[in-house]
Design an enzyme around this catalytic site. Sequence first.
Site: not given
Length: 390
Positions: A217, A324
């Site tokens: 991320e 995710e």
Amino acid sequence: MKSAILASVFATGAVAQSGAWGQCGGNGWSGSTSCVSGYHCVYSNDWYSQCLPGAASTTLKTSTTSKPPSQTSSAPPSTSTAPSKGKLKWVGSNESGGEFGDGKYPGIWGKDFIFPSTSAIQTLINDGYNIFRVPFAMERMAPGSITGSLDSNYLRNLTEVVNFITNAGKYAILDPHNYGRYNGAIITDTNSFQTFWTNLAKQFASNSHVVFDTNNEYNTMDQTLVLNLNQAAITGIRAAGATSQYIFVEGNAWTGAWSWNTTNTNMVALTDPQNKIVYEMHQYLDSDSSGTSATCVSADIGVQRVVGATNWLRANGKVGIIGEFAGGANSVCQQAVTGLLDHLQANSDVWMGAVWWAAGPWWADYIYSFEPPSGTGYTSYNSILKKYAP
């Protein structure tokens, strides 16, 4: 995923405006179409627009009658080999613990961090799952300097988990869970990043069931820097002699699928001599896509938030994975997750799989815990997810 600390800094704004990263448009949307200060509403697809950082450079597309651009009959060559349409190559879970204890480096085993339970992983393997993402901290792996020698104890602990997974014929994703940072500072030295990856990839060069995830991320970073860091990782991995493994690349803005086709378009330029790049995106179903709430926006929000990424992958001849995702233990979220997985499976020429967030021994009563036998996510979603396992 975004931590609760990061989520807490999101602007809340006035009632009449959508908050940072919140929804601000789309078919059926009845909320605000404007954003709090410092954010602007960006069209992603006909079902979803989102408040993203920065000032608006164009007028928001608000029409709900226009359609996404039609695709031409021929697409650029794919960067990897996707499974046949209608079946996902990978379905599994993140396995948290090694990344815990943020800021406590090197930290104490069993107090600040822990690695996943292999017995719990075996239960998930028995359920049919075949891929596990194992987060770790770069600061523990390469203490003192990003280019420094790898810590032998921490590496051994990680390797034991990885070998357990791959010896069972499953895939283990190595995930430096660092948000594009080292000791809290944005990584700007691409040469150093490349060295880190060469050092780590050498340890797993002969294991074809290892997957290298460049970093978790990237966010609030220069877009070209994110591209260059990903390319440096690819170059470093291949220079280590690791030529048989897939490489998962992540984008800016939390690598969100919901905004990929407006934020990370430059990632199309990444190259790999082995043609094994997979674009890893994350997608949560709560109001701001942060993964901090058990409440999903709607029963079809999963499809709405990934359809733009699906179109981007297909138009550019790329393949992706949802690295995710999660939903709360309620019927609306279960419908949204099912819809998301149905969409990925129906488009498995460009989507290779999905990895739930997250299992791990320290999640306790965490809203998404997939730790068997009693994690909230596991008891609520195992029967759903394993239907999609290869």
